[in-house]
Write a protein that holds these residues in place. Structure first.
Motif, PDB file in Angstrom:
ATOM      1  N   TYR A  99       0.827  -1.214   0.000  1.00 47.61           N
ATOM      2  CA  TYR A  99       0.000   0.000   0.000  1.00 47.61           C
ATOM      3  C   TYR A  99       0.858   1.259   0.000  1.00 47.61           C
ATOM      4  N   ALA A 100       2.060   1.165   0.594  1.00 47.66           N
ATOM      5  CA  ALA A 100       2.962   2.325   0.643  1.00 47.66           C
ATOM      6  C   ALA A 100       3.841   2.428  -0.598  1.00 47.66           C
ATOM      7  N   GLY A 101       3.685   1.490  -1.537  1.00 49.61           N
ATOM      8  CA  GLY A 101       4.500   1.507  -2.747  1.00 49.61           C
ATOM      9  C   GLY A 101       5.939   1.100  -2.506  1.00 49.61           C
ATOM     10  N   ALA A 102       6.181   0.216  -1.513  1.00 52.61           N
ATOM     11  CA  ALA A 102       7.551  -0.155  -1.143  1.00 52.61           C
ATOM     12  C   ALA A 102       8.122  -1.306  -1.965  1.00 52.61           C
ATOM     13  N   SER A 103       7.324  -1.939  -2.806  1.00 53.09           N
ATOM     14  CA  SER A 103       7.766  -3.054  -3.660  1.00 53.09           C
ATOM     15  C   SER A 103       8.487  -4.152  -2.868  1.00 53.09           C
ATOM     16  N   PRO A 104       7.808  -4.767  -1.890  1.00 54.74           N
ATOM     17  CA  PRO A 104       8.467  -5.782  -1.075  1.00 54.74           C
ATOM     18  C   PRO A 104       8.647  -7.098  -1.831  1.00 54.74           C
ATOM     19  N   ARG A 105       9.701  -7.846  -1.482  1.00 52.51           N
ATOM     20  CA  ARG A 105       9.819  -9.229  -1.936  1.00 52.51           C
ATOM     21  C   ARG A 105       8.769 -10.051  -1.190  1.00 52.51           C
ATOM     22  N   LYS A 106       8.534 -11.275  -1.618  1.00 50.15           N
ATOM     23  CA  LYS A 106       7.596 -12.111  -0.876  1.00 50.15           C
ATOM     24  C   LYS A 106       8.277 -12.608   0.407  1.00 50.15           C
ATOM     25  N   PRO A 107       7.519 -12.911   1.453  1.00 51.06           N
ATOM     26  CA  PRO A 107       8.115 -13.430   2.684  1.00 51.06           C
ATOM     27  C   PRO A 107       8.862 -14.738   2.433  1.00 51.06           C
ATOM     28  N   LEU A 108      10.003 -14.897   3.102  1.00 54.53           N
ATOM     29  CA  LEU A 108      10.828 -16.091   2.949  1.00 54.53           C
ATOM     30  C   LEU A 108      10.956 -16.807   4.299  1.00 54.53           C
ATOM     31  N   ALA A 109      11.747 -17.872   4.325  1.00 52.79           N
ATOM     32  CA  ALA A 109      11.830 -18.728   5.510  1.00 52.79           C
ATOM     33  C   ALA A 109      12.266 -17.968   6.758  1.00 52.79           C
ATOM     34  N   GLY A 110      13.187 -17.021   6.605  1.00 53.57           N
ATOM     35  CA  GLY A 110      13.631 -16.242   7.756  1.00 53.57           C
ATOM     36  C   GLY A 110      12.511 -15.398   8.332  1.00 53.57           C
ATOM     37  N   ASP A 111      11.688 -14.834   7.468  1.00 55.25           N
ATOM     38  CA  ASP A 111      10.543 -14.054   7.927  1.00 55.25           C
ATOM     39  C   ASP A 111       9.559 -14.947   8.682  1.00 55.25           C
ATOM     40  N   TRP A 112       9.346 -16.138   8.134  1.00 60.55           N
ATOM     41  CA  TRP A 112       8.448 -17.098   8.782  1.00 60.55           C
ATOM     42  C   TRP A 112       8.969 -17.470  10.167  1.00 60.55           C
ATOM     43  N   ALA A 113      10.301 -17.703  10.282  1.00 60.81           N
ATOM     44  CA  ALA A 113      10.886 -18.076  11.568  1.00 60.81           C
ATOM     45  C   ALA A 113      10.695 -16.961  12.596  1.00 60.81           C
ATOM     46  N   LEU A 114      10.903 -15.707  12.182  1.00 60.71           N
ATOM     47  CA  LEU A 114      10.692 -14.585  13.087  1.00 60.71           C
ATOM     48  C   LEU A 114       9.230 -14.501  13.525  1.00 60.71           C
ATOM     49  N   ALA A 115       8.317 -14.729  12.596  1.00 62.70           N
ATOM     50  CA  ALA A 115       6.893 -14.650  12.915  1.00 62.70           C
ATOM     51  C   ALA A 115       6.481 -15.757  13.880  1.00 62.70           C
ATOM     52  N   ILE A 116       7.010 -16.962  13.678  1.00 56.57           N
ATOM     53  CA  ILE A 116       6.743 -18.057  14.605  1.00 56.57           C
ATOM     54  C   ILE A 116       7.257 -17.698  15.993  1.00 56.57           C
ATOM     55  N   ASN A 117       8.491 -17.163  16.063  1.00 51.35           N
ATOM     56  CA  ASN A 117       9.043 -16.743  17.350  1.00 51.35           C
ATOM     57  C   ASN A 117       8.135 -15.723  18.029  1.00 51.35           C
ATOM     58  N   ASP A 118       7.744 -14.697  17.280  1.00 53.40           N
ATOM     59  CA  ASP A 118       6.887 -13.653  17.840  1.00 53.40           C
ATOM     60  C   ASP A 118       5.592 -14.242  18.391  1.00 53.40           C
ATOM     61  N   ALA A 119       4.975 -15.135  17.614  1.00 51.71           N
ATOM     62  CA  ALA A 119       3.682 -15.700  18.009  1.00 51.71           C
ATOM     63  C   ALA A 119       3.798 -16.530  19.288  1.00 51.71           C
ATOM     64  N   VAL A 120       4.835 -17.341  19.369  1.00 48.68           N
ATOM     65  CA  VAL A 120       4.976 -18.232  20.521  1.00 48.68           C
ATOM     66  C   VAL A 120       5.400 -17.457  21.769  1.00 48.68           C
ATOM     67  N   ILE A 121       6.244 -16.432  21.591  1.00 48.79           N
ATOM     68  CA  ILE A 121       6.616 -15.598  22.743  1.00 48.79           C
ATOM     69  C   ILE A 121       5.375 -14.896  23.301  1.00 48.79           C
ATOM     70  N   ALA A 122       4.524 -14.390  22.413  1.00 45.71           N
ATOM     71  CA  ALA A 122       3.287 -13.747  22.861  1.00 45.71           C
ATOM     72  C   ALA A 122       2.382 -14.743  23.576  1.00 45.71           C
ATOM     73  N   ALA A 123       2.320 -15.952  23.045  1.00 45.66           N
ATOM     74  CA  ALA A 123       1.502 -16.991  23.670  1.00 45.66           C
ATOM     75  C   ALA A 123       1.987 -17.298  25.086  1.00 45.66           C
ATOM     76  N   GLN A 124       3.306 -17.379  25.256  1.00 48.99           N
ATOM     77  CA  GLN A 124       3.833 -17.689  26.584  1.00 48.99           C
ATOM     78  C   GLN A 124       3.571 -16.561  27.578  1.00 48.99           C
ATOM     79  N   ASN A 125       3.589 -15.313  27.105  1.00 41.54           N
ATOM     80  CA  ASN A 125       3.197 -14.210  27.977  1.00 41.54           C
ATOM     81  C   ASN A 125       1.756 -14.388  28.450  1.00 41.54           C
ATOM     82  N   ALA A 126       0.894 -14.828  27.537  1.00 40.71           N
ATOM     83  CA  ALA A 126      -0.505 -15.051  27.892  1.00 40.71           C
ATOM     84  C   ALA A 126      -0.637 -16.160  28.934  1.00 40.71           C
ATOM     85  N   VAL A 127       0.132 -17.231  28.756  1.00 38.93           N
ATOM     86  CA  VAL A 127       0.126 -18.353  29.697  1.00 38.93           C
ATOM     87  C   VAL A 127       0.534 -17.897  31.097  1.00 38.93           C
TER      88      VAL A 127
END
Length: 252
Positions: A99-127
């Motif tokens: 939307y900002a016209g930044a022409s991003p590449r598609k997400p790759l494995a490293g991006d996925w790994a960071l997102a998994i980390n973020d999600a699970v860390i947030a989950a553990q805070n909830a626990v």
């Protein structure tokens, strides 16, 4: 470590005492406590303050019943008083970049790994937050096992993956009385400066208490058959690997 040595620090005691709960009292969790748990999740550490996750609160009883079946036929899931699914989410940043016209590449494995980390860390805070409020929880790893089915069930678009599921409720008394399973001694799991392969003697020592009277060999063979070599483990690997295909770099 017993309570006497931790009592001066309530946070350390809560982290040590917390255990999984799969049987809940039939009473609701207040809206105020739900909000406290969600706020705690949102305050979790996150890569570059991106919060690469989206939390889905499941409030539809029919959907909860479906998840109880699809997640290895576990009826207690349907009796959860509060259910959260933490999705690794690379989609929202991708769309914002576009939307900002930044022409991003598609997400790759490293991006996925960071997102998994973020999600699970947030989950553990909830626990941890829930436990401090007297509310028990249980991680449901099966949310990943049938990834395709759950992505359809939850209407997850491209670049969104169900990383963790949590069910919450007030523990029944018998659950609170249950002894928490012992964890490995720190000497086996904390290595200094570099990885250290554990030899056979140390591995046998590490698992001796868990094996108990059955002995290391019998206990380990049974655990391998029940968990590691199980059909559900193979299915989880297949479905996650299939999902990861979209994160391969584009061919030059």
């Amino acid at each position: 470590m017993d309570r006497d040595s931790l009592v001066s620090n309530e946070v350390l005691w809560q982290l040590s005492a917390r255990k999984s709960v799969r049987a809940f009292e039939d009473r609701p969790i207040s809206g105020e406590d739900r909000l406290r748990i969600l706020n705690a999740a949102a305050m979790a550490p996150t890569a570059g303050n991106q919060q690469l996750y989206t939390i889905i609160e499941v409030t539809d009883p029919d959907l909860l019943a479906q998840l109880a079946v699809s997640c290895d036929d576990q009826p207690f899931i349907a009796r959860s008083k509060f259910t959260l699914i933490f999705c690794a989410d690379c989609r929202k940043w991708q769309r914002a970049f576009e939307y900002a016209g930044a022409s991003p590449r598609k997400p790759l494995a490293g991006d996925w790994a960071l997102a998994i980390n973020d999600a699970v860390i947030a989950a553990q805070n909830a626990v941890t937050a829930a436990w401090s409020l007297g509310i028990g929880s249980c991680y449901i790893g099966d949310i990943m096992e049938h990834c395709e089915e759950h992505r359809e069930l939850l209407k997850l678009p491209e670049y969104v993956f169900p990383a963790a599921m949590l069910v919450f409720g007030y523990p029944v008394e018998t659950r609170m009385e249950r002894v928490k399973p012992e964890r490995a001694e720190l000497k086996h799991i904390v290595h200094e400066n570099a990885y250290r392969d554990l030899d056979e003697a140390e591995l046998r020592e590490m698992f001796a208490r868990r094996a108990g009277a059955r002995g290391f060999d019998e206990w380990m063979r049974a655990f391998c058959a029940r968990k590691y070599n199980s059909d559900f483990s193979r299915e989880m690997s297949r479905s996650v690997a299939e999902y990861l295909r979209q994160y391969r770099p584009e061919e030059d």
